[in-house]
Design a protein around this motif. Structure first.
Motif, PDB file in Angstrom:
ATOM      1  N   UNK A   1      63.081  10.429  -1.571  1.00 30.47           N
ATOM      2  CA  UNK A   1      61.789  11.142  -1.650  1.00 30.47           C
ATOM      3  C   UNK A   1      61.091  10.853  -2.972  1.00 30.47           C
ATOM      4  N   UNK A   2      61.885  10.777  -4.039  1.00 29.95           N
ATOM      5  CA  UNK A   2      61.289  10.468  -5.347  1.00 29.95           C
ATOM      6  C   UNK A   2      60.641   9.081  -5.301  1.00 29.95           C
ATOM      7  N   UNK A   3      61.329   8.143  -4.606  1.00 29.57           N
ATOM      8  CA  UNK A   3      60.757   6.796  -4.478  1.00 29.57           C
ATOM      9  C   UNK A   3      59.426   6.835  -3.730  1.00 29.57           C
ATOM     10  N   UNK A   4      59.349   7.633  -2.665  1.00 23.51           N
ATOM     11  CA  UNK A   4      58.088   7.753  -1.910  1.00 23.51           C
ATOM     12  C   UNK A   4      57.031   8.450  -2.745  1.00 23.51           C
TER      13      UNK A   4
ATOM     14  N   UNK B   1      55.206   6.148  -5.089  1.00 24.22           N
ATOM     15  CA  UNK B   1      54.095   5.375  -4.519  1.00 24.22           C
ATOM     16  C   UNK B   1      52.777   6.116  -4.690  1.00 24.22           C
ATOM     17  N   UNK B   2      52.833   7.442  -4.577  1.00 24.24           N
ATOM     18  CA  UNK B   2      51.609   8.228  -4.727  1.00 24.24           C
ATOM     19  C   UNK B   2      51.185   8.334  -6.183  1.00 24.24           C
ATOM     20  N   UNK B   3      52.126   8.008  -7.069  1.00 24.21           N
ATOM     21  CA  UNK B   3      51.808   8.134  -8.495  1.00 24.21           C
ATOM     22  C   UNK B   3      51.615   6.777  -9.147  1.00 24.21           C
ATOM     23  N   UNK B   4      51.330   5.782  -8.319  1.00 27.30           N
ATOM     24  CA  UNK B   4      51.134   4.429  -8.830  1.00 27.30           C
ATOM     25  C   UNK B   4      50.114   4.432  -9.959  1.00 27.30           C
ATOM     26  N   UNK B   5      49.043   5.195  -9.743  1.00 23.81           N
ATOM     27  CA  UNK B   5      47.955   5.205 -10.721  1.00 23.81           C
ATOM     28  C   UNK B   5      48.481   5.590 -12.105  1.00 23.81           C
ATOM     29  N   UNK B   6      49.246   6.692 -12.168  1.00 22.88           N
ATOM     30  CA  UNK B   6      49.699   7.176 -13.465  1.00 22.88           C
ATOM     31  C   UNK B   6      50.692   6.197 -14.102  1.00 22.88           C
TER      32      UNK B   6
END
Lengths: 391, 280
Positions: free
Chosen positions: A243-246, A249-254
């Protein structure tokens, strides 16, 4: 060739260079903390109660959508058959209401099994007892908006029919305790009942629907998740690590922002230290040539210039760490005000490894930045330099 | 007026799995797929899909009647949800909740203030809440306000770092001219002239650096947009180098360059020539 004495010769430029290095170090540190901080914080949050596997409707993460899982008891029984599974915690989540005088207060309702729960910590009063279908747990914000205390009676209603102006379901419950819901946003008014009570309020009872399961396993969580996935292919089953890996992906920007700004900070530090030392070396060409003429080895000159770079970076970096920790707190305050973000999440999480990494990178940067000026100092022709300086 | 119930709703497919299906006798529902979803499924207009609430349990068939490009929405870009559109009655029937909707859009008669209309609806509301569109937009944009505040904070740190860097470099640059200044003083050139010459040099360096910085910003902005537009498969603009930002950056760097150059030049012309030459 004492590095500190050399720096003290030019107090204004040294002060400016230290200030520059301090600010860039602060930026570098903040970016190092940001790059891994939220992931660590998220993993800590998910593992807070020791449940390492999450089960949600296929294609979703827990509470990401309103999708639910039917046949909860059968699924829980299937999971418990796996020898690695220690506990299965069913979770129901739904928007419900509570009566307060003549008005209705909107709340978030959790359905939990107190014998196996991964969602809360009791802060006052008592936990629900198994089978206590008249009991209610409140978050502190819910207690405030309902003006309710332990022992008070609360009427929960749901499935409001706007045309008939009646509630499809109603339940009178008694507040047993005040809890901290681990995944709640700041000031989120949430309440908790036993799973069957919340299922009834949310109209999930007929199909025995739940929103998600948290599963505690022994041994390797990834292997256990893979076995459960094979046994229940219609569900989304992930270990906390997956889940942390997924989430990553949502935190690519940061992550990318921190990489870019961290790199720029290092670049600025290299330029600053390199320029300062180059000019300092150029100013001291005569002194360096004299030292060489009286027998001081090239290696000693190179070491002294590089040490000066290291000293400059270490001093500026020390100030920068303090500045960075202070700015990280402010930046964290800004980012944690994201709407709906669990209050327990932090974006900037200081840890020894991050601090050590930032410090090591910085000192190496300072020493490397001194390499070119040191090379300039070492290769200066002695006789020509002395002659030029004498004229 | 209420929007008609046949209005197409944009709904996430999470929980409504879609998969390719063989032809069957039951009538198929019309469905419009977002382009990315169509690509993911390899579906084209006219294809038939199996749809249902639970994964692996299709409850009906849908025929693709359209493939559309959704409006770029920054609020959901990181979620990468895939969307499809059904006619409202078809979708509520599929969900097993006929005549139940998540929300209504309400069009007001000309001249009716949205705030008072929402207040009036809320006065009689039971089980729903009315909000003016502006209020919803304001709440939805909360995320961007947070990101914007974060960017502002980072920008302040960057500007402080750049300013100190610039001051330091300009100071060093002028101090590098100690011997030149000494020679000029020995040859009788006035302090004011030397000061002006050093200042002019500082301004030229700052102007050249600013121009290079503008070029670098434009290139970095274009690269950022190209990368993230490809990464998120969107037309959203991620980096906008506006005239205001350019003006601020150039004026700041010129101002700092000028200030630092003036300070360093002033220190230099006040120093005696022999000290500058290194003989005192």
């Amino acid at each position: 060739m004492n590095p500190l004495r050399n720096l003290a010769r030019h107090p204004v430029r040294t002060a400016l260079a230290l200030a520059g290095i301090a600010v860039t170090t602060a930026m570098l540190l903040d970016m190092v903390l940001l790059a891994g901080g939220i992931e660590r914080s998220f993993a800590q949050l998910l593992l807070g109660r020791g449940y390492q596997v999450r089960v949600s409707p296929r294609g979703t993460l827990p509470f990401d959508t309103e999708a639910t899982i039917p046949g909860a008891r059968g699924i829980a029984a299937t999971m418990r058959r796996d020898p690695a599974v220690e506990a299965v915690a069913p979770i129901v989540g739904s928007s419900i209401h509570a009566r307060r005088g003549d008005s209705l207060v909107t709340l978030f309702g959790y359905g939990i099994d107190p014998a196996a729960q991964a969602l809360y910590q009791v802060t006052a009063g008592a936990d629900l007892a198994p089978g206590d279908s008249a009991g209610l747990l409140l978050s502190a914000p819910a207690a405030r908006v309902l003006a309710a205390a332990i022992g008070d009676t609360v009427v929960l209603v749901s499935r409001l029919d706007p045309q008939m102006a009646v509630a499809g379901s109603s339940r009178t419950v008694v507040v047993r305790g005040v809890v901290r819901w681990l995944y709640d946003a700041r000031d989120q008014a949430s309440v908790g009942t036993l799973v069957p009570v919340m299922q009834e309020l949310a109209a999930f009872r007929a199909e025995d629907r739940v929103s998600a399961f948290a599963v505690r396993v022994t041994g390797d969580a990834d292997s256990a998740a893979a076995r459960l996935r094979a046994a229940l292919p219609s569900l989304e089953i992930n270990s906390v690590g997956a889940m942390v890996l997924r989430f990553r992906e949502r935190l690519t920007y940061f992550r990318q922002l921190s990489l870019i700004l961290g790199t720029i900070s290092l670049g600025v530090t290299v330029l600053l230290v390199g320029t300062l030392l180059t000019i300092t070396v150029n100013e001291r060409r005569g002194e360096i040539a004299t030292l060489r003429a009286i027998g001081v080895a090239r290696g000693t000159i190179v070491r002294a210039v590089m040490l000066e770079g290291g000293a400059l970076t270490t001093l500026g970096g020390g100030l920068g760490v303090l500045l960075g920790l202070a700015t990280a707190e402010q930046l964290d305050r800004i980012l944690t005000s994201f709407p709906g973000l669990p209050a327990a999440i932090s974006f900037f999480v200081p840890d020894a490894r991050s601090l050590a990494l930032a410090a090591a990178v910085l000192v190496i940067t300072g020493i490397v930045a001194g390499a070119y000026p040191a090379w300039l100092a070492a290769r200066a022709p002695i006789a020509e330099t002395l002659r030029t300086e004498a004229t | 007026m209420l929007l008609p119930t046949t209005t197409l709703l944009l709904l996430t497919l999470a929980g409504v799995p879609v998969q390719a299906a063989p032809q069957a006798a039951t009538p198929a529902l019309p469905i419009a797929l977002e382009r990315r979803l169509a690509e993911r499924l390899g579906a084209r207009v006219g294809d038939t899909l199996a749809v249902g609430r639970e994964a692996g349990a299709p409850e009906g068939r849908a025929v693709v009647t359209a493939i559309y490009e959704p409006a770029a929405d920054p609020s959901v870009i990181t979620r990468r949800d895939l969307h499809a559109r059904f006619h409202l009655p078809d979708f509520t029937a599929l969900l097993g909740a006929p005549d139940r909707v998540d929300r209504f859009g309400v069009g007001l008669a000309p001249g009716v203030p949205p705030d008072s209309a929402a207040r009036e609806l809320n006065r009689i509301a039971f089980g729903f809440q009315a909000s003016p569109s502006a209020e919803i937009a304001s709440e939805s944009s909360q995320t961007f306000r947070v990101v914007s505040r974060f960017h502002d904070a980072i920008a302040i740190i960057s500007v402080v770092a750049s300013a100190i860097f610039l001051l330091c470099i300009m100071l060093l640059k002028v101090e590098e001219r100690r011997r030149d200044a000494a020679v000029m003083r020995f040859t009788g050139i006035r302090r004011r002239t030397i000061f002006a010459a050093l200042l002019l040099e500082a301004v030229l360096v700052a102007a050249l650096g600013s121009a290079m910085g503008v070029g670098l910003a434009l290139v970095a902005g274009a690269a950022t947009n190209a990368y993230y537009q490809r990464f998120f498969d969107t037309t959203l603009i991620f980096s906008a180098v506006t005239p205001g930002i350019l003006r601020f950056s150039v004026l700041l760097s010129l101002g700092l360059g000028l200030g630092a150059g003036a300070l360093a030049a002033w220190r230099l012309v006040r120093t005696r020539p022999l000290v500058l030459w290194g003989r005192e």
